[in-house]
Design a protein around this motif. Structure first.
Motif, PDB file in Angstrom:
ATOM      1  N   SER A  15      30.087  37.632  35.183  1.00 40.73           N
ATOM      2  CA  SER A  15      30.811  36.967  36.280  1.00 40.73           C
ATOM      3  C   SER A  15      32.180  37.617  36.503  1.00 40.73           C
ATOM      4  CB  SER A  15      30.938  35.464  36.020  1.00 40.73           C
ATOM      5  OG  SER A  15      31.825  35.198  34.958  1.00 40.73           O
ATOM      6  N   LEU A  16      32.830  38.046  35.418  1.00 35.72           N
ATOM      7  CA  LEU A  16      34.125  38.729  35.552  1.00 35.72           C
ATOM      8  C   LEU A  16      33.967  40.043  36.316  1.00 35.72           C
ATOM      9  CD1 LEU A  16      35.493  38.076  31.956  1.00 35.72           C
ATOM     10  CD2 LEU A  16      36.591  37.309  34.070  1.00 35.72           C
ATOM     11  N   ASP A  17      32.949  40.800  35.959  1.00 30.17           N
ATOM     12  CA  ASP A  17      32.681  42.068  36.636  1.00 30.17           C
ATOM     13  C   ASP A  17      32.393  41.829  38.120  1.00 30.17           C
ATOM     14  OD1 ASP A  17      32.059  44.937  36.620  1.00 30.17           O
ATOM     15  OD2 ASP A  17      30.002  44.289  36.982  1.00 30.17           O
ATOM     16  N   PHE A  18      31.576  40.814  38.389  1.00 28.79           N
ATOM     17  CA  PHE A  18      31.186  40.495  39.765  1.00 28.79           C
ATOM     18  C   PHE A  18      32.408  40.075  40.598  1.00 28.79           C
ATOM     19  CE2 PHE A  18      29.324  37.936  43.164  1.00 28.79           C
ATOM     20  CZ  PHE A  18      28.180  38.650  43.500  1.00 28.79           C
ATOM     21  N   ALA A  19      33.212  39.158  40.048  1.00 28.85           N
ATOM     22  CA  ALA A  19      34.387  38.665  40.785  1.00 28.85           C
ATOM     23  C   ALA A  19      35.410  39.788  40.994  1.00 28.85           C
ATOM     24  CB  ALA A  19      35.030  37.490  40.043  1.00 28.85           C
ATOM     25  N   ALA A  20      35.613  40.621  39.984  1.00 28.29           N
ATOM     26  CA  ALA A  20      36.585  41.715  40.108  1.00 28.29           C
ATOM     27  C   ALA A  20      36.182  42.662  41.239  1.00 28.29           C
ATOM     28  CB  ALA A  20      36.700  42.481  38.790  1.00 28.29           C
ATOM     29  N   LYS A  21      34.899  42.934  41.356  1.00 26.81           N
ATOM     30  CA  LYS A  21      34.424  43.813  42.443  1.00 26.81           C
ATOM     31  C   LYS A  21      34.573  43.149  43.801  1.00 26.81           C
ATOM     32  CE  LYS A  21      31.266  46.682  39.796  1.00 26.81           C
ATOM     33  NZ  LYS A  21      30.005  46.558  39.048  1.00 26.81           N
ATOM     34  N   ARG A  22      34.172  41.874  43.892  1.00 31.13           N
ATOM     35  CA  ARG A  22      34.234  41.189  45.189  1.00 31.13           C
ATOM     36  C   ARG A  22      35.678  41.013  45.676  1.00 31.13           C
ATOM     37  NH1 ARG A  22      29.488  40.770  48.015  1.00 31.13           N
ATOM     38  NH2 ARG A  22      31.007  39.848  49.425  1.00 31.13           N
ATOM     39  N   HIS A  23      36.600  40.756  44.767  1.00 26.69           N
ATOM     40  CA  HIS A  23      37.996  40.492  45.168  1.00 26.69           C
ATOM     41  C   HIS A  23      38.858  41.758  45.112  1.00 26.69           C
ATOM     42  CE1 HIS A  23      37.543  36.108  45.297  1.00 26.69           C
ATOM     43  NE2 HIS A  23      37.148  36.057  44.044  1.00 26.69           N
ATOM     44  N   ARG A  24      38.224  42.927  44.923  1.00 26.93           N
ATOM     45  CA  ARG A  24      39.001  44.126  44.560  1.00 26.93           C
ATOM     46  C   ARG A  24      40.140  44.490  45.510  1.00 26.93           C
ATOM     47  NH1 ARG A  24      34.252  45.464  46.556  1.00 26.93           N
ATOM     48  NH2 ARG A  24      34.071  47.016  48.207  1.00 26.93           N
ATOM     49  N   SER A  25      40.008  44.177  46.811  1.00 32.87           N
ATOM     50  CA  SER A  25      41.080  44.582  47.722  1.00 32.87           C
ATOM     51  C   SER A  25      41.989  43.416  48.115  1.00 32.87           C
ATOM     52  CB  SER A  25      40.471  45.232  48.969  1.00 32.87           C
ATOM     53  OG  SER A  25      39.521  44.345  49.519  1.00 32.87           O
ATOM     54  N   GLN A  26      41.877  42.280  47.393  1.00 28.83           N
ATOM     55  CA  GLN A  26      42.675  41.098  47.757  1.00 28.83           C
ATOM     56  C   GLN A  26      43.818  40.853  46.770  1.00 28.83           C
ATOM     57  OE1 GLN A  26      39.324  38.342  47.672  1.00 28.83           O
ATOM     58  NE2 GLN A  26      39.285  38.313  49.903  1.00 28.83           N
ATOM     59  N   PHE A  27      44.885  40.287  47.315  1.00 30.47           N
ATOM     60  CA  PHE A  27      46.050  39.959  46.493  1.00 30.47           C
ATOM     61  C   PHE A  27      46.426  38.503  46.686  1.00 30.47           C
ATOM     62  CE2 PHE A  27      46.053  44.453  47.154  1.00 30.47           C
ATOM     63  CZ  PHE A  27      46.364  44.954  45.898  1.00 30.47           C
ATOM     64  N   ARG A  28      47.080  37.909  45.685  1.00 30.76           N
ATOM     65  CA  ARG A  28      47.582  36.544  45.803  1.00 30.76           C
ATOM     66  C   ARG A  28      48.749  36.523  46.785  1.00 30.76           C
ATOM     67  NH1 ARG A  28      45.260  32.009  44.516  1.00 30.76           N
ATOM     68  NH2 ARG A  28      46.905  31.039  43.282  1.00 30.76           N
ATOM     69  N   LYS A  29      49.028  35.302  47.304  1.00 28.34           N
ATOM     70  CA  LYS A  29      50.071  35.168  48.322  1.00 28.34           C
ATOM     71  C   LYS A  29      51.495  35.350  47.790  1.00 28.34           C
ATOM     72  CE  LYS A  29      47.638  31.536  50.287  1.00 28.34           C
ATOM     73  NZ  LYS A  29      47.648  30.135  50.659  1.00 28.34           N
ATOM     74  N   GLY A  30      51.703  35.182  46.495  1.00 28.71           N
ATOM     75  CA  GLY A  30      53.044  35.276  45.922  1.00 28.71           C
ATOM     76  C   GLY A  30      53.698  36.636  46.116  1.00 28.71           C
ATOM     77  N   GLU A  31      55.004  36.667  45.994  1.00 30.49           N
ATOM     78  CA  GLU A  31      55.743  37.916  46.221  1.00 30.49           C
ATOM     79  C   GLU A  31      55.399  38.994  45.192  1.00 30.49           C
ATOM     80  OE1 GLU A  31      59.852  36.886  46.563  1.00 30.49           O
ATOM     81  OE2 GLU A  31      59.548  35.958  48.541  1.00 30.49           O
ATOM     82  N   GLU A  32      54.882  38.565  44.039  1.00 30.61           N
ATOM     83  CA  GLU A  32      54.529  39.527  42.996  1.00 30.61           C
ATOM     84  C   GLU A  32      53.345  40.412  43.372  1.00 30.61           C
ATOM     85  OE1 GLU A  32      56.009  39.430  39.537  1.00 30.61           O
ATOM     86  OE2 GLU A  32      57.531  38.478  40.781  1.00 30.61           O
ATOM     87  N   LYS A  33      52.586  39.996  44.379  1.00 32.15           N
ATOM     88  CA  LYS A  33      51.396  40.745  44.800  1.00 32.15           C
ATOM     89  C   LYS A  33      50.425  40.983  43.643  1.00 32.15           C
ATOM     90  CE  LYS A  33      51.758  41.846  49.287  1.00 32.15           C
ATOM     91  NZ  LYS A  33      50.792  41.201  50.127  1.00 32.15           N
ATOM     92  N   THR A  34      50.149  39.949  42.894  1.00 35.28           N
ATOM     93  CA  THR A  34      49.191  40.115  41.798  1.00 35.28           C
ATOM     94  C   THR A  34      47.774  40.191  42.382  1.00 35.28           C
ATOM     95  OG1 THR A  34      49.205  37.718  41.542  1.00 35.28           O
ATOM     96  CG2 THR A  34      50.539  38.962  39.998  1.00 35.28           C
ATOM     97  N   PRO A  35      46.874  40.920  41.704  1.00 40.42           N
ATOM     98  CA  PRO A  35      45.487  40.991  42.184  1.00 40.42           C
ATOM     99  C   PRO A  35      44.897  39.590  42.290  1.00 40.42           C
ATOM    100  CG  PRO A  35      45.842  42.573  40.423  1.00 40.42           C
ATOM    101  CD  PRO A  35      47.077  41.714  40.484  1.00 40.42           C
ATOM    102  N   PHE A  36      44.124  39.338  43.339  1.00 43.26           N
ATOM    103  CA  PHE A  36      43.572  38.009  43.554  1.00 43.26           C
ATOM    104  C   PHE A  36      42.757  37.523  42.353  1.00 43.26           C
ATOM    105  CE2 PHE A  36      40.639  34.784  44.802  1.00 43.26           C
ATOM    106  CZ  PHE A  36      41.401  33.977  45.625  1.00 43.26           C
ATOM    107  N   VAL A  37      42.003  38.458  41.756  1.00 37.13           N
ATOM    108  CA  VAL A  37      41.083  38.057  40.671  1.00 37.13           C
ATOM    109  C   VAL A  37      41.823  37.450  39.472  1.00 37.13           C
ATOM    110  CG1 VAL A  37      40.919  40.257  39.400  1.00 37.13           C
ATOM    111  CG2 VAL A  37      38.912  38.743  39.550  1.00 37.13           C
ATOM    112  N   ASN A  38      43.123  37.704  39.353  1.00 36.31           N
ATOM    113  CA  ASN A  38      43.889  37.051  38.280  1.00 36.31           C
ATOM    114  C   ASN A  38      43.734  35.527  38.369  1.00 36.31           C
ATOM    115  OD1 ASN A  38      44.808  39.656  37.975  1.00 36.31           O
ATOM    116  ND2 ASN A  38      46.953  39.091  37.682  1.00 36.31           N
TER     117      ASN A  38
END
Ligand code: ZN
Length: 194
Positions: A15-38
């Protein structure tokens, strides 16, 4: 340490591998721009290591919980994704993932109202997942607030979360208490800032 059946570890890693691939180009809304999958990783980690949950169906669905909501736009892509999740993860994980997925055909205010209304009727697993999701979002708002969010909008999020969680309580006391403690911290933080 307890011995965890290999199948559980295997499905959670998958599931981690799957989610990391699906969310790979997304970022969280916070100013830190952390990867969405975090975010889904934090939710699953919280369930396991703060909530004491060891159920591989719950933990895998926690990792996958935003995949359907946030990585497809069209009905066709959504159906393909659902079929893929069913094939890889089975019906139990798929149905729990769908249970915590908002209906994107509704406007935002309606979706928020539905979360309050439908909470009490959710399965125990969905309730735990949703509480962990709200705790994680409150922590993010405390430490990494999204750019452009006014204080009033953040406080309104706390109030709405409290209403949603009111309908989810009673399935894991640790999670209930953690939510209350974080909400208290968050509110006093924003009160202190005023
Ligand atoms: Zn989430």
């Amino acid at each position: 340490m307890d011995t965890i059946p290999f199948n559980s570890i295997s499905i959670i890693l998958r599931s981690l591998d799957f989610a990391a691939k699906r969310h790979r180009s997304q970022f969280r809304k916070g100013e830190e721009k952390t990867p969405f999958v975090n975010h889904p990783i934090q939710v699953a980690n919280l369930l396991a290591n703060e909530g004491g949950e060891a159920d591989p169906v719950l933990l895998s669905a926690a990792v996958l919980h935003d995949v359907i909501e946030d990585t497809v736009e069209t009905v066709e892509d959504r159906n393909d994704l659902i079929a893929e999740i069913r094939e890889i993860f089975g019906d139990e994980i798929l149905s729990l993932t769908l249970e915590v997925t908002d209906d994107k055909t509704l406007v935002k205010e309606e979706r928020k109202r539905m979360q309050i209304e439908h909470g009490p009727g959710r399965s125990d697993r969905a309730k735990k997942l949703k509480i962990a999701d709200k705790i994680t979002n409150i922590r993010d708002l405390m430490y990494y607030p999204p750019a452009g969010w006014q204080r009033s909008r953040i406080i309104a999020y706390f109030d709405w979360s409290e209403q949603v969680v009111a309908g989810l309580r009673g399935v894991n006391a640790k999670l209930d208490n953690l939510f209350d403690a974080e909400l208290r911290n968050a509110r006093s933080m924003y009160r202190a800032d005023s």
